[in-house]
Design an enzyme around this catalytic site. Structure first.
Site, mmCIF file in Angstrom:
data_model
loop_
_atom_site.group_PDB
_atom_site.id
_atom_site.type_symbol
_atom_site.label_atom_id
_atom_site.label_comp_id
_atom_site.label_asym_id
_atom_site.label_seq_id
_atom_site.Cartn_x
_atom_site.Cartn_y
_atom_site.Cartn_z
ATOM 1 N N SER A 290 -10.237 -5.252 4.506
ATOM 2 C CA SER A 290 -11.066 -6.419 4.775
ATOM 3 C C SER A 290 -12.515 -6.210 4.335
ATOM 4 C CB SER A 290 -10.973 -6.757 6.269
ATOM 5 O OG SER A 290 -11.544 -7.989 6.562
ATOM 6 N N ASP B 102 -15.073 -12.234 2.267
ATOM 7 C CA ASP B 102 -15.032 -10.785 2.396
ATOM 8 C C ASP B 102 -13.989 -10.221 1.435
ATOM 9 O OD1 ASP B 102 -12.743 -11.630 3.723
ATOM 10 O OD2 ASP B 102 -12.867 -10.108 5.279
ATOM 11 N N ASP C 88 -10.906 -9.321 1.475
ATOM 12 C CA ASP C 88 -9.558 -9.891 1.352
ATOM 13 C C ASP C 88 -9.544 -11.390 1.562
ATOM 14 O OD1 ASP C 88 -10.065 -9.756 4.094
ATOM 15 O OD2 ASP C 88 -7.994 -9.331 4.611
ATOM 16 N N ASP D 264 -10.171 -13.471 3.962
ATOM 17 C CA ASP D 264 -9.691 -14.172 5.153
ATOM 18 C C ASP D 264 -10.840 -14.585 6.067
ATOM 19 O OD1 ASP D 264 -10.350 -11.689 6.182
ATOM 20 O OD2 ASP D 264 -8.464 -11.399 7.262
#
EC number: 5.4.2.10
Length: 447
Positions: free
Chosen positions: A103, A242, A244, A246
């Protein structure tokens, strides 16, 4: 059944160190393969996505070996956002989805997140069962039943079309100049494509991943780079994802930041007005600002508080029948569209409000005045348990007494990093800072 390997968002750590080793990834793949492959009479599938970290290659190959050793067929998506894995797992009739990502963490870290066949992250109980299998011996498939692996080239395009489908019909982004910061991460191709195809003039930031620059000075945790581009180009709005993709942080035309609480406030009010806010309330964690709670209450909207972690937000949403939730950090979950937080989808909803209302981002990005809040992190070493130390517990008790009914104190161990997070909220900002300083000092002294 307890969990030691899994944290609040899968398994995470420093790459090539326990638990983020190739050996552990292989064992996790084999354990998850055995957990989900319960009917040997049919084909079993797993889809695996990743972000742009160098260690993703190592972990992807190790997971593939583990899954195929139990007879699972593996479909490799390559770099795609985490929500793409949540969407594609049920779409491709897979038994399990895996995202390799840490992340917002630095490139040296990595993580492994699992999604069930419904596209939602696994429950604590399911993770505990997989962890028990990791600790034991996983029975491999017979030689002729070993699974196959192949790369899927259209995963990103499937995701792009799904995201575009969430933008209101009849609207266009033509005339909007949008800075999109992809953090050199998983959405570095998908996010600019979506915005351009919907009509925006796109100014990309953080779209040149090299394996080691993910989240480095860019993205939702470092919005200054995008803010500088907004001011330099006269852009109307900025969207910061960010690693990833999400989570999302928005920037208005001046470069000012709107966090997840402000985004949720805008969407909740709009959806309530349209009669589409399921359950008449919003799910958010204990970290969300008291100002958000007051804003919602003033509009007759409830706030359902959960533990920290977007997985717990989603679990509460499903249990309470809600369709909107999220975290102050920028995880915005809209279960009408996705099974987990999707920063790009949330950004599109904000852009849709700009188009619909013909208002600038600054008029929409601050629905409420936040109560002063401070958050400080203290890093600790392996094997340490600072929150169990008497002097730390005493400092926390004294801080709570000093704040009393005029404030709020939240101290917790991070589920994704070796950090103690000390957060306080109070109208008396000087008192709040003093209390936090004392608790942080007590933790540092105890360590």
């Amino acid at each position: 059944m307890t969990r030691k390997l899994f944290g609040t968002d899968g398994v995470r750590g420093r790459a090539n160190s326990y638990p983020m080793t190739a050996d552990m990834a292989l064992r996790l793949g084999a354990a998850a393969g055995r957990f989900f492959r319960r009917d040997a009479s049919r084909e079993h599938r797993v889809v695996i996505g990743k972000d742009t970290r160098l260690s993703g290659y190592m972990l992807e190959n190790a997971l593939t070996a583990g899954f195929t050793s139990t007879g699972m067929n593996v479909f490799l998506l390559g770099p795609v956002p985490t929500p793409a894995v949540g969407l594609l797992t049920p779409s491709m009739r897979a038994d399990v989805g895996v995202m390799i990502s840490a992340s917002h963490n630095p490139a040296e870290d990595n993580g492994i997140k699992f999604f069930g066949p419904d596209g939602f992250k696994l429950s604590d109980a399911a993770e505990a069962e997989i962890e028990a299998l990791v600790a034991g011996e996983v029975e491999p498939a017979q030689a002729r039943n070993i699974g196959r692996a192949k790369r899927i080239d259209d995963g990103r395009f499937r995701y792009v079309e799904r995201v575009k489908g969430t933008f209101p019909a009849g609207l266009t982004l033509e005339g909007l100049k949008v800075v999109i910061d992809c953090a050199h991460g998983a959405a570095y191709r998908a996010a600019p494509e979506v915005l351009w195809e919907l009509g925006a003039e796109v100014i990309p930031v953080g779209v040149a991943p090299d394996g080691v620059n993910i989240n480095a000075g860019v993205g939702s945790t470092h919005p200054q780079a995008a803010a500088d581009r907004i001011r330099a180009t006269g852009a109307d709005v900025g969207i910061c994802l960010d690693g990833d993709a999400d989570r999302v942080i928005l920037l208005d035309e001046t470069g000012a930041v709107a966090d997840g609480d402000q985004i949720m406030a805008l969407l909740a009010a709009r959806w309530a007005d349209e009669g589409r806010l399921a359950g008449g309330q919003l799910a958010a964690t204990v970290m969300s600002n008291l100002g958000l709670e007051r804003f919602l209450a003033g509009r007759g909207i409830g706030l359902y508080r959960t533990a920290v972690g977007d997985r717990y937000v989603v679990e509460a949403m499903r249990a309470q029948g809600l369709n909107l939730g999220g975290e102050q950090s920028g995880h915005i979950v809209m279960t009408d569209y996705a099974t987990t937080g999707d920063g790009l989808m949330a950004g599109l909803q904000f852009l849709a409000e700009m188009v619909r209302t013909k208002q600038p981002a600054s008029a929409l990005a601050r629905s409420f005045e936040p109560v002063p809040q401070v958050l400080r992190n203290v890093r600790f070493g392996v094997g340490k348990a600072p929150l169990e130390m008497p002097q730390v517990r005493q400092a926390i008790a004294e801080g709570e007494a000093r704040l009393g009914a005029e404030g709020r104190l939240l101290i917790r161990k991070s589920g994704t990093e070796p950090l103690i997070r000390v957060m306080a909220e109070a109208e008396d900002e000087a008192l709040m800072v003093a209390v936090v300083d004392e608790i942080v000092g007590a933790v540092e002294a105890a360590l």
